[in-house]
Scaffold this active site. Structure first.
Site, PDB file in Angstrom:
ATOM      1  N   HIS A 222       0.860  -1.198   0.000  1.00  0.00           N
ATOM      2  CA  HIS A 222       0.000   0.000   0.000  1.00  0.00           C
ATOM      3  C   HIS A 222       0.885   1.233   0.000  1.00  0.00           C
ATOM      4  CE1 HIS A 222      -4.216  -1.427   1.334  1.00  0.00           C
ATOM      5  NE2 HIS A 222      -3.689  -2.231   0.447  1.00  0.00           N
TER       6      HIS A 222
ATOM      7  N   TYR B  76      -9.308   5.557   7.152  1.00  0.00           N
ATOM      8  CA  TYR B  76      -9.522   5.921   8.560  1.00  0.00           C
ATOM      9  C   TYR B  76     -10.554   7.038   8.543  1.00  0.00           C
ATOM     10  CZ  TYR B  76      -5.197   3.439   9.884  1.00  0.00           C
ATOM     11  OH  TYR B  76      -4.224   2.498  10.118  1.00  0.00           O
TER      12      TYR B  76
ATOM     13  N   PRO C 200      -4.913   0.748  18.467  1.00  0.00           N
ATOM     14  CA  PRO C 200      -4.614   0.248  17.113  1.00  0.00           C
ATOM     15  C   PRO C 200      -4.605   1.318  16.015  1.00  0.00           C
ATOM     16  CG  PRO C 200      -6.773  -0.502  17.849  1.00  0.00           C
ATOM     17  CD  PRO C 200      -6.134   0.161  19.016  1.00  0.00           C
TER      18      PRO C 200
ATOM     19  N   LYS D 153       0.530   0.332  14.976  1.00  0.00           N
ATOM     20  CA  LYS D 153       1.925   0.320  15.460  1.00  0.00           C
ATOM     21  C   LYS D 153       2.272  -0.848  16.397  1.00  0.00           C
ATOM     22  CE  LYS D 153       3.613   3.661  13.249  1.00  0.00           C
ATOM     23  NZ  LYS D 153       3.578   2.931  11.974  1.00  0.00           N
TER      24      LYS D 153
ATOM     25  N   TYR E 174       3.797   6.683   9.699  1.00  0.00           N
ATOM     26  CA  TYR E 174       2.954   5.531   9.356  1.00  0.00           C
ATOM     27  C   TYR E 174       3.784   4.399   8.751  1.00  0.00           C
ATOM     28  CZ  TYR E 174      -1.278   2.949   8.387  1.00  0.00           C
ATOM     29  OH  TYR E 174      -2.258   1.984   8.403  1.00  0.00           O
TER      30      TYR E 174
HETATM   31  P1  RFL Z   1       1.184 -11.422  21.758  1.00  0.00           P
HETATM   32  O1  RFL Z   1       0.729 -11.508  20.340  1.00  0.00           O
HETATM   33  O2  RFL Z   1       0.186 -11.079  22.791  1.00  0.00           O
HETATM   34  O3  RFL Z   1       1.864 -12.829  22.105  1.00  0.00           O
HETATM   35  C1  RFL Z   1       2.230 -13.166  23.414  1.00  0.00           C
HETATM   36  C2  RFL Z   1       2.226 -14.670  23.539  1.00  0.00           C
HETATM   37  O4  RFL Z   1       2.635 -15.040  24.856  1.00  0.00           O
HETATM   38  C3  RFL Z   1       1.770 -16.053  25.371  1.00  0.00           C
HETATM   39  N1  RFL Z   1       1.802 -15.999  26.836  1.00  0.00           N
HETATM   40  C4  RFL Z   1       2.528 -16.832  27.581  1.00  0.00           C
HETATM   41  N2  RFL Z   1       3.320 -17.852  27.259  1.00  0.00           N
HETATM   42  C5  RFL Z   1       3.933 -18.518  28.271  1.00  0.00           C
HETATM   43  N3  RFL Z   1       3.755 -18.203  29.580  1.00  0.00           N
HETATM   44  C6  RFL Z   1       2.961 -17.186  29.951  1.00  0.00           C
HETATM   45  N4  RFL Z   1       2.791 -16.885  31.241  1.00  0.00           N
HETATM   46  C7  RFL Z   1       2.308 -16.438  28.942  1.00  0.00           C
HETATM   47  N5  RFL Z   1       1.467 -15.388  28.928  1.00  0.00           N
HETATM   48  C8  RFL Z   1       1.167 -15.131  27.647  1.00  0.00           C
HETATM   49  C9  RFL Z   1       0.414 -15.735  24.750  1.00  0.00           C
HETATM   50  O5  RFL Z   1      -0.427 -16.867  24.703  1.00  0.00           O
HETATM   51  C10 RFL Z   1       0.824 -15.246  23.350  1.00  0.00           C
HETATM   52  O6  RFL Z   1       0.866 -16.306  22.414  1.00  0.00           O
HETATM   53  O7  RFL Z   1       2.395 -10.393  21.923  1.00  0.00           O
HETATM   54  P2  RFL Z   1       3.592 -10.046  20.921  1.00  0.00           P
HETATM   55  O8  RFL Z   1       4.224 -11.310  20.391  1.00  0.00           O
HETATM   56  O9  RFL Z   1       4.424  -9.039  21.596  1.00  0.00           O
HETATM   57  O10 RFL Z   1       2.877  -9.380  19.638  1.00  0.00           O
HETATM   58  C11 RFL Z   1       2.215  -8.148  19.756  1.00  0.00           C
HETATM   59  C12 RFL Z   1       1.077  -8.061  18.746  1.00  0.00           C
HETATM   60  O11 RFL Z   1       0.267  -9.220  18.855  1.00  0.00           O
HETATM   61  C13 RFL Z   1       0.219  -6.798  18.950  1.00  0.00           C
HETATM   62  O12 RFL Z   1       1.036  -5.682  19.222  1.00  0.00           O
HETATM   63  C14 RFL Z   1      -0.638  -6.450  17.724  1.00  0.00           C
HETATM   64  O13 RFL Z   1      -1.554  -7.465  17.434  1.00  0.00           O
HETATM   65  C15 RFL Z   1      -1.400  -5.136  17.951  1.00  0.00           C
HETATM   66  N6  RFL Z   1      -2.307  -4.816  16.841  1.00  0.00           N
HETATM   67  C16 RFL Z   1      -1.819  -4.275  15.677  1.00  0.00           C
HETATM   68  N7  RFL Z   1      -0.502  -4.045  15.535  1.00  0.00           N
HETATM   69  C17 RFL Z   1       0.008  -3.563  14.357  1.00  0.00           C
HETATM   70  O14 RFL Z   1       1.232  -3.358  14.253  1.00  0.00           O
HETATM   71  N8  RFL Z   1      -0.814  -3.303  13.272  1.00  0.00           N
HETATM   72  C18 RFL Z   1      -2.153  -3.505  13.338  1.00  0.00           C
HETATM   73  O15 RFL Z   1      -2.814  -3.326  12.326  1.00  0.00           O
HETATM   74  C19 RFL Z   1      -2.711  -3.973  14.588  1.00  0.00           C
HETATM   75  N9  RFL Z   1      -4.029  -4.196  14.699  1.00  0.00           N
HETATM   76  C20 RFL Z   1      -3.683  -5.072  16.954  1.00  0.00           C
HETATM   77  C21 RFL Z   1      -4.522  -4.739  15.854  1.00  0.00           C
HETATM   78  C22 RFL Z   1      -4.217  -5.651  18.109  1.00  0.00           C
HETATM   79  C23 RFL Z   1      -5.572  -5.886  18.185  1.00  0.00           C
HETATM   80  N10 RFL Z   1      -6.054  -6.500  19.385  1.00  0.00           N
HETATM   81  C24 RFL Z   1      -7.112  -7.399  19.478  1.00  0.00           C
HETATM   82  C25 RFL Z   1      -5.335  -6.335  20.619  1.00  0.00           C
HETATM   83  C26 RFL Z   1      -5.866  -4.961  15.908  1.00  0.00           C
HETATM   84  C27 RFL Z   1      -6.411  -5.531  17.082  1.00  0.00           C
HETATM   85  C28 RFL Z   1      -7.909  -5.722  17.086  1.00  0.00           C
HETATM   86  C1  PHB Z   2      -6.216  -4.209  10.580  1.00  0.00           C
HETATM   87  O1  PHB Z   2      -6.219  -4.473   9.350  1.00  0.00           O
HETATM   88  O2  PHB Z   2      -6.587  -5.037  11.413  1.00  0.00           O
HETATM   89  C2  PHB Z   2      -5.771  -2.867  11.026  1.00  0.00           C
HETATM   90  C3  PHB Z   2      -5.265  -1.979  10.090  1.00  0.00           C
HETATM   91  C4  PHB Z   2      -4.855  -0.719  10.494  1.00  0.00           C
HETATM   92  C5  PHB Z   2      -4.962  -0.364  11.825  1.00  0.00           C
HETATM   93  C6  PHB Z   2      -5.451  -1.271  12.764  1.00  0.00           C
HETATM   94  C7  PHB Z   2      -5.862  -2.532  12.359  1.00  0.00           C
HETATM   95  O3  PHB Z   2      -4.584   0.885  12.212  1.00  0.00           O
END
Ligand code: RFL
Ligand code: PHB
Length: 389
Positions: free
Chosen positions: A72, A200, A292, A296, A384
């Protein structure tokens, strides 16, 4: 059992770190609380910065991402009747990649398994011991029996609710937090995306985001109350809410269908300082959370992994600890800039329950400035696509 680096958490941070270290001949064990299927069932990030894309290539796990990811070169910001097209390529010569966190995590699992990487699932009662000594270790329970993992270093990649951050003594740890008074209701739908770029959108009735995973799979979000629950939202109610928040030209052509996933995520900004205590290093959501808006979270996790893997490689190649000693300061500098951008974008585009007439005017002035000022658009684009590591 003994390893060089014990990694707690088999999410994207832990797996990417394990894979990067493995390619430099450093031995790791990844301890994950859940099953692989559970981790892969979580629908999360979709936007990868250029820096994370490069890391996937360095880690040798980019084949599917390079084939299926969608580049993108810009995004749309819509506020009321104002629409701003931000051209990342023109301002930074960089793009972002649309490739789901689920897919990225799957690729990393496959690579670790193909290299017989040591991944232990279903671990309970994980405890970090003696991290402030030269002989740290981790204990955990699996199927009712206790195990001990001795190591040189521990990487706490266990997300916001993990045990690693809590293992840093309260006297050492400083936590900064902001909770936003709303959440995002997200859906996944097997329909073509409404537009080729992300939108957005901020409207009188709140924020919405149009995103995607591929040409046949869309990801949409609408701002909702914190007390809301996905069961309160029929598919039709969701599509109606989305249409009222996005520009009419897009609402008119939006293709709707059954929602195959529906969930609510609260919005939070959070940072833990320091990100290192003795031989324990925090990475990703274990140390920081962003709302979100701005995409980031995963990308900031990836920059932590970059700094930590470089520090560990330097140590194992030369015995030099300068880079690992500087890990927390270096990672935090970039973390705070990502926090700032996510907070700014969240503040600009959402309706806050206590927003007064002055606050509205401030949002409008900020949007007008962004619309009219190429430098402001360049600053947006630079943030971004991701600040350099
Ligand atoms: P995670 O993915 O939470 O993984 C942590 C892992 O550790 C395990 N765990 C344990 N394991 C052993 N012993 C324990 N005591 C433990 N406690 C926990 C868990 O089961 C899990 O498997 O953290 P990590 O690896 O640091 O990754 C971070 C990302 O997952 C997170 O920052 C992103 O998903 C945030 N996020 C987004 N980030 C972006 O860069 N771009 C996006 O578009 C974006 N969209 C989002 C998002 C997060 C969202 N939610 C639901 C929080 C959209 C959403 C809706
Ligand atoms: C997504 O595709 O899940 C998404 C994209 C951009 C954002 C957050 C989530 O800022």
């Amino acid at each position: 059992m003994r390893t060089q680096v014990a990694i707690i958490g088999g999410g994207p941070s832990g797996l990417l770190l394990s894979q990067l270290l493995h390619r430099q001949g450093i031995d790791t064990v990844v301890l994950e609380r859940k099953t692989k299927e559970y981790v892969l069932g979580r629908i999360r990030a979709g936007v990868l910065e250029a820096g994370l894309v490069d890391q996937m290539r360095t880690a040798g796990v980019s084949e599917r991402m390079d084939a299926e990811g969608i580049l993108h070169r810009g995004t749309v910001i819509s506020y009321g009747d104002t629409q701003i097209n931000i051209d990342f390529q023109a301002h930074t010569s960089k793009s972002v990649m649309i490739y789901g966190q689920t897919e990225l995590t799957r690729d990393l699992y496959e690579a670790r398994e193909a290299m017989s990487g040591n991944l232990v699932f279903g671990v309970n009662k994980v405890e970090i011991k003696d991290a402030d000594t030269t002989a740290p270790h981790v204990t955990y329970e699996i199927n009712g029996s206790m195990h001990r993992l001795d190591c040189d270093y521990i990487a706490g990649c266990d997300g916001f609710h993990g045990v690693s951050r809590q293992s840093i003594p309260k006297t050492v740890r400083h936590e900064y937090e902001k909770i936003y008074p709303f959440g995002w209701l997200g859906v996944l739908s097997e329909t073509p995306p409404v537009h080729h770029e992300l939108i957005y959108a901020s409207s009188d009735v709140g924020f919405a985001l149009c995103s995607m995973r591929n040409a046949q799979l869309s990801r949409y979000y609408v701002q909702c109350d914190l007390s809301d629950s996905p069961e309160n939202w029929s598919d039709n109610a969701f599509w109606d809410a989305l249409k009222r928040r996005i520009p009419e030209e897009h609402a008119d052509v939006l293709i709707t269908g059954p929602c195959i996933e529906k969930s609510i995520a609260p919005l939070r900004s959070f940072v833990c300082e320091p990100m290192q205590w003795g031989r324990l290093f925090l990475c990703g959501d274990a140390a920081h959370i962003v709302p979100p808006t701005g995409a980031k979270g995963l990308n900031t996790a990836a920059s932590d992994v970059h700094y930590l893997s470089q520090g560990l490689v330097q140590f194992y190649q030369s015995g030099e600890t300068a880079a690992i000693d500087a890990y927390s300061a270096k990672a935090l500098e970039r973390v705070w800039k990502a926090e700032r951008f996510s907070w700014w974008m969240t503040s600009l585009l959402h309706r806050f329950p206590d927003q007064n007439a002055f606050d509205f005017r401030m949002q409008q002035a900020e949007v007008a400035f962004l619309r009219d000022n190429p430098n402001a658009q360049a600053v947006f684009a630079e943030n971004y696509v991701g600040l350099p590591y």
